[in-house]
Design a protein around this motif. Structure first.
Motif, PDB file in Angstrom:
ATOM      1  N   TYR A   1     -20.731 -14.347 -34.278  1.00  0.00           N
ATOM      2  CA  TYR A   1     -20.166 -13.213 -34.014  1.00  0.00           C
ATOM      3  C   TYR A   1     -18.892 -13.439 -33.440  1.00  0.00           C
ATOM      4  O   TYR A   1     -18.098 -12.836 -33.587  1.00  0.00           O
ATOM      5  N   GLY A  36     -16.138   0.674 -29.929  1.00  0.00           N
ATOM      6  CA  GLY A  36     -16.246  -0.569 -29.497  1.00  0.00           C
ATOM      7  C   GLY A  36     -17.466  -1.126 -29.815  1.00  0.00           C
ATOM      8  O   GLY A  36     -18.138  -1.933 -29.081  1.00  0.00           O
ATOM      9  N   ARG A  37     -17.951  -1.054 -31.119  1.00  0.00           N
ATOM     10  CA  ARG A  37     -19.014  -1.808 -31.682  1.00  0.00           C
ATOM     11  C   ARG A  37     -18.786  -2.480 -32.971  1.00  0.00           C
ATOM     12  O   ARG A  37     -19.447  -2.118 -33.956  1.00  0.00           O
ATOM     13  N   PRO A  38     -17.876  -3.691 -32.890  1.00  0.00           N
ATOM     14  CA  PRO A  38     -17.559  -4.492 -33.799  1.00  0.00           C
ATOM     15  C   PRO A  38     -18.872  -5.091 -34.478  1.00  0.00           C
ATOM     16  O   PRO A  38     -18.897  -5.572 -35.927  1.00  0.00           O
ATOM     17  N   ASP A  39     -19.824  -5.236 -33.589  1.00  0.00           N
ATOM     18  CA  ASP A  39     -21.185  -5.996 -34.112  1.00  0.00           C
ATOM     19  C   ASP A  39     -21.915  -5.257 -35.307  1.00  0.00           C
ATOM     20  O   ASP A  39     -22.339  -5.754 -36.007  1.00  0.00           O
ATOM     21  N   ASP A  88     -14.927  -4.065 -27.399  1.00  0.00           N
ATOM     22  CA  ASP A  88     -16.213  -4.589 -27.413  1.00  0.00           C
ATOM     23  C   ASP A  88     -16.934  -3.823 -26.311  1.00  0.00           C
ATOM     24  O   ASP A  88     -16.770  -4.333 -25.247  1.00  0.00           O
ATOM     25  N   ARG A  89     -17.731  -2.957 -26.566  1.00  0.00           N
ATOM     26  CA  ARG A  89     -18.355  -2.342 -25.520  1.00  0.00           C
ATOM     27  C   ARG A  89     -19.281  -3.235 -24.654  1.00  0.00           C
ATOM     28  O   ARG A  89     -19.292  -2.912 -23.374  1.00  0.00           O
ATOM     29  N   ILE A 118     -15.301 -12.248 -34.410  1.00  0.00           N
ATOM     30  CA  ILE A 118     -14.427 -11.370 -33.554  1.00  0.00           C
ATOM     31  C   ILE A 118     -12.991 -12.272 -33.738  1.00  0.00           C
ATOM     32  O   ILE A 118     -11.855 -11.340 -33.721  1.00  0.00           O
ATOM     33  N   LEU A 131     -14.306  -0.510 -35.179  1.00  0.00           N
ATOM     34  CA  LEU A 131     -13.698  -1.823 -35.067  1.00  0.00           C
ATOM     35  C   LEU A 131     -12.126  -1.370 -34.887  1.00  0.00           C
ATOM     36  O   LEU A 131     -11.405  -0.801 -35.436  1.00  0.00           O
TER      37      LEU A 131
END
Length: 230
Positions: free
Chosen positions: A109, A62-65, A44-45, A113, A13
């Motif tokens: 989501y 790049g994986r805030p999910d 974010d990828r 963000i 993040l």
């Protein structure tokens, strides 16, 4: 057990790195999201893959999910409803975010963000009143604030494998709340600096598990042992 402290370590993040601010992929996405300039856009990828190709340690970023899923599990758990869990997010840039125990994370989501963009811009959200999320410093802040009996790292690479039941017994035997570090990045191993912080490094399954699966098993096992599911 008074409470469990969870630290999502090396979380994927972050805002857009300086070296990508002028990349056409980033600029176009910032315009679509009305985040001009793109300084506080969240990396974010899924949207920025082409821009990230030359980024150092790109496979972990790049994986805030992953953070979103983890927070939904922790903050929506029965432990959280019983005020038995505290949450910190340690980012890839060594910032630490404190999550208020009463925070209910947006399930959407895109809303999450947007909230994270505001957090990095303002330092806390909401900017006025009691914050739900607040940037509180580096990783040592969590240790100094909580003074845990043990700092435990859950790691599939170097961890000593123990059954979940034994791990729960160990956690519950500690006099002070332990701090459990769980990686919130997609692949790769922890940095040496993170390993050096841990008093114990455990593996609670013979299988490699993602962040959400580890949290599901850990939270459920604790809730069952404490009789919260009855």
């Amino acid at each position: 057990m008074k409470e469990l402290v969870i630290l999502l370590a090396e979380s994927a993040l972050e805002t857009i790195p300086r070296e990508l601010l002028n990349d056409p992929v980033i600029i176009n996405d910032a315009r679509k999201r009305r985040e001009n300039p793109p300084r506080y856009l969240i990396l974010d990828r899924a949207r920025h893959h082409r821009a990230m190709l030359g980024l150092p340690r790109a496979e972990k970023r790049g994986r805030p999910d992953i953070v979103h899923q983890a927070l939904l599990l922790i903050q929506g758990s029965i432990l959280a409803y019983n005020k038995l869990v505290k949450t910190y997010i340690h980012t890839t840039n060594n910032l630490v975010i404190y999550v208020d125990p009463e925070t209910r994370v947006p399930r959407n989501y895109n809303n999450f963000i947007g909230l994270m963009s505001q957090l990095f811009r303002e330092g806390k959200v909401p900017p006025m009143g009691k914050p739900l999320f607040s940037i509180v410093g580096g990783i040592n802040h969590a240790f100094n604030a909580e003074l845990p009996d043990r700092k435990i790292l859950l790691d599939d690479v170097r961890g000593r494998e123990i059954p979940m039941s034994v791990f729960i017994d160990y956690v519950l035997s500690l006099k002070k709340p332990p701090l459990v570090m769980i990686g919130a990045f997609p692949r790769g191993s922890f940095e040496e600096s993170t390993y050096s912080l841990a008093d114990d490094v455990f593996r609670i399954s013979r299988y490699v598990m993602d962040t959400a699966t580890i949290l599901c098993r850990l939270l459920s096992a604790l809730e069952m042992r404490l009789g919260l599911l009855a």
